[in-house]
Scaffold this active site. Structure first.
Site, PDB file in Angstrom:
ATOM      1  N   ASN A  46       0.879  -1.282   0.034  1.00  0.00           N
ATOM      2  CA  ASN A  46       0.182   0.147  -0.047  1.00  0.00           C
ATOM      3  C   ASN A  46       0.789   1.392  -0.125  1.00  0.00           C
ATOM      4  O   ASN A  46       2.100   1.262   0.524  1.00  0.00           O
ATOM      5  CB  ASN A  46      -0.962   0.209   1.034  1.00  0.00           C
ATOM      6  N   CYS A  70      -5.311  -7.404  -3.270  1.00  0.00           N
ATOM      7  CA  CYS A  70      -5.890  -6.973  -1.955  1.00  0.00           C
ATOM      8  C   CYS A  70      -6.763  -8.383  -1.722  1.00  0.00           C
ATOM      9  O   CYS A  70      -7.177  -9.160  -2.326  1.00  0.00           O
ATOM     10  CB  CYS A  70      -6.536  -5.624  -1.938  1.00  0.00           C
ATOM     11  N   HIS A  71      -7.110  -8.407  -0.371  1.00  0.00           N
ATOM     12  CA  HIS A  71      -8.107  -9.234   0.200  1.00  0.00           C
ATOM     13  C   HIS A  71      -9.347  -8.501   0.449  1.00  0.00           C
ATOM     14  O   HIS A  71     -10.252  -9.157   1.245  1.00  0.00           O
ATOM     15  CB  HIS A  71      -7.426  -9.959   1.459  1.00  0.00           C
ATOM     16  N   HIS A  99      -9.939  -0.641  -2.134  1.00  0.00           N
ATOM     17  CA  HIS A  99     -10.372   0.234  -0.923  1.00  0.00           C
ATOM     18  C   HIS A  99     -11.791   0.992  -0.964  1.00  0.00           C
ATOM     19  O   HIS A  99     -12.315   1.314   0.036  1.00  0.00           O
ATOM     20  CB  HIS A  99      -9.489   0.781   0.173  1.00  0.00           C
TER      21      HIS A  99
END
Length: 442
Positions: free
Chosen positions: A150, A171-172, A201
Site C-alpha cells: 500500500n 488485496c483481500h 478500498h
C-alpha cells in the site's frame, strides 16, 4: 511440468509469507517451485527461511528455497515477483504519519491508503518500487509483479506510468468483505454470487445474490434495524446512503470520506465505533508478541499450521502455469474498463487468469453516485502520482488540499504547514526533490 521461479520481496513479513507459501505449495503442480526469499533484515529472513522449510515438509513439497539480501540474485530470471515491503517500517515512518498530523488535530485510523498518511507512504514507497522495477526490466523483463504493498492505487498507477513491467495489485478486501456479509446473512459465502468494481478500498458490490435472489434488501434491513456490528457501522451507514456496500473495512473507509472523523464532533467516533490510531495499536501488539511468535514458528516440536488463505497470489500463479481458468479481483490500469472513471487511473475489477496471463474484464459504467465518491479519492491519487512522476513538491500540497478527510478538518494554511512538517520529519525516507520548498503561489 516446469517449475516457476518465485521471488518474495520483503519476505521478513514472516506470517504473510507463510500464508502465501502454504497457498502456493499446496498445489501439486507447484510443489517443486524455485522459491527466492529476499529481505533487508537477515534475522527476520532467517525466521522466514525456517518457516518456509517447515511448511514445505508439512505439505510434502520439495521446493528449492534460497534466502538472500541481494535483490539482483532474487530477481534474476524470476517468473513471478511477490512484493510485500514496507518502506520506513512502523518506526519511524508510520509513527511519523500519525503523530505529526495529530498535532494539528487531524486523526487517522490506518493511514496507509489515502489521506495525509497515504500520501506520505506513496512518496517514500513508489521510488523504491520503481527502482525494483528497473532491476526487473534488466533481470526478468517477462515477469509478473504481484504487488501487495500500500497505498495500492497510487503505487500501481505510478508504476504503470513509468515502467513496462507487467504489474497487478492484489488485496483481500473483496473476498474478506464477501465473507463478512455472508456471515451477517447466515449464508455460506461459497453460495453467494457477486460482481464488484471500483478502486482499491473503495470498490462496491454491484451484484450480491444467493441462488438468483438479490441480497441487498436483507442487507438494507440490517442497516435500517440497527443490527450492524459496532465495528462495521460505517459501511452499513454508507449502504443506507448510497444503496451499495463498499469492500474496505469500516475503520479504513472512515478516513477516505469527510463524514465520520471530526475533532469537533467526538460523538461520531462513539456512534460509529471508529478506532482512532488503530494501526499503531496493531503494530505495537505485534511487536510485543513477536519474540513469542518467532519461537513458536521456529520450534520443530510444534506442528506448523498450514491452511489456505483467501489471497489471490497463488491462484494467479497456478492458473498461469496450468491453464486452469479463474476469476480474481486485480488492481490494474483503467484501459476502457470503467467508463465513468478517468482513463489510466488504477481500478479494481474482475480479471480472468489462465495460461494467457491476467486479463482484466470490462465493467462499463458505475452507478453515478459511486463513481463520484471514488473521484474524490482519485483526485488525491492523481496528484500524488503527478508529484512522483514530475518531482514537483507543489503537487504534494495539492493532493493534501483535495483529500476529503484532511480538507474537512484543516485550513489551507494548516494543510500546507502539515505537509512541510511531514516532509521534514520523514527526512531521508522522502526523495530529495520533495525537500526543496517553494513559496506559496510559485
Amino acid at each position: 511440468m516446469r517449475q516457476p521461479k518465485i521471488a518474495f520481496i520483503g519476505a521478513g513479513s514472516t506470517v504473510f509469507a507463510q500464508n502465501l507459501l502454504g497457498d502456493i505449495l499446496s498445489y501439486p503442480e507447484l510443489r517443486g517451485a524455485d522459491i527466492r526469499l529476499l529481505d533487508i533484515d537477515p534475522v527476520r529472513l532467517a525466521t522466514t527461511d525456517t518457516v518456509a522449510r517447515r511448511v514445505a515438509r508439512e505439505l510434502g513439497a520439495t521446493p528449492g528455497i534460497s534466502v538472500t539480501t541481494d535483490r539482483e540474485r532474487a530477481l534474476d530470471g524470476a517468473d513471478y515477483v511477490i512484493n510485500m515491503i514496507q518502506v520506513g517500517g512502523y518506526k519511524p515512518a508510520t509513527v511519523t504519519d500519525f503523530e505529526v498530523p495529530k498535532k494539528y488535530g487531524l486523526r487517522q485510523t490506518i493511514a496507509d491508503t489515502l489521506g495525509i498518511g497515504g500520501i506520505m507512504r506513496a512518496l517514500r514507497t513508489v521510488p523504491v518500487l520503481l527502482d525494483m522495477s528497473r532491476d526487473m526490466e534488466r533481470l526478468c523483463p517477462d515477469t509478473l509483479h504481484l504487488n501487495y504493498v500500500n497505498p495500492m492505487a497510487m503505487n500501481i498507477w505510478a508504476l504503470y506510468r513509468q515502467s513496462p513491467i507487467k504489474t497487478v495489485g492484489l488485496c483481500h478486501s473483496v473476498q474478506h468483505t464477501a465473507g463478512e456479509l455472508a456471515s451477517d446473512l447466515g449464508i455460506p459465502v461459497a453460495e453467494i454470487d457477486y460482481l464488484c468494481a471500483g478502486i482499491n478500498h473503495m470498490a462496491f458490490y454491484l451484484k450480491f445474490e444467493h441462488q438468483g435472489e438479490d441480497l441487498y434488501p436483507k442487507l438494507l434491513q440490517i442497516a435500517e434495524e440497527g443490527r450492524a456490528p459496532k465495528w462495521n457501522r460505517v459501511r452499513y451507514e454508507m449502504l443506507r446512503r448510497l444503496g451499495y456496500f463498499v469492500t474496505e473495512s469500516s475503520e479504513h473507509f472512515s478516513e477516505y470520506v469527510p463524514y465520520f472523523i471530526k475533532e469537533r464532533r467526538p460523538e461520531l467516533i462513539e456512534q460509529f465505533g471508529i478506532p482512532l490510531d488503530e494501526y499503531p495499536r496493531r503494530c505495537e501488539s505485534q511487536i510485543a508478541s513477536w519474540e513469542t511468535l518467532r519461537a513458536r514458528l521456529e520450534d520443530d516440536t510444534e506442528k506448523v499450521e498450514v491452511k489456505r488463505s483467501v489471497e489471490y497470489g497463488s491462484l494467479i500463479i497456478h492458473s498461469m502455469e496450468t491453464g486452469l481458468p479463474r476469476v480474481v479481483y486485480g488492481n490494474v490500469r483503467n484501459d476502457a474498463l470503467i467508463d465513468n472513471l478517468p482513463e489510466g487511473c488504477c481500478v479494481e475489477v474482475p480479471c480472468l487468469v489462465d495460461r494467457n496471463g491476467l486479463q482484466p474484464t470490462r465493467v462499463g459504467g458505475l452507478p453515478p453516485q459511486l463513481a463520484a465518491l471514488m473521484q474524490t479519492n482519485i483526485n488525491v491519487q492523481a496528484l500524488t502520482v503527478e508529484a512522483l512522476v514530475t518531482g514537483k513538491r507543489e503537487h504534494v500540497y495539492h493532493a493534501a488540499m483535495l483529500d476529503p478527510h484532511t480538507s474537512s478538518e484543516l485550513t489551507l494554511d494548516q494543510i500546507w504547514a502539515l505537509v512541510d512538517d511531514l516532509l521534514e520529519a520523514h527526512g531521508e525516507w522522502i526523495p530529495e526533490q520533495f525537500h526543496r520548498r517553494k513559496p506559496v503561489g510559485v
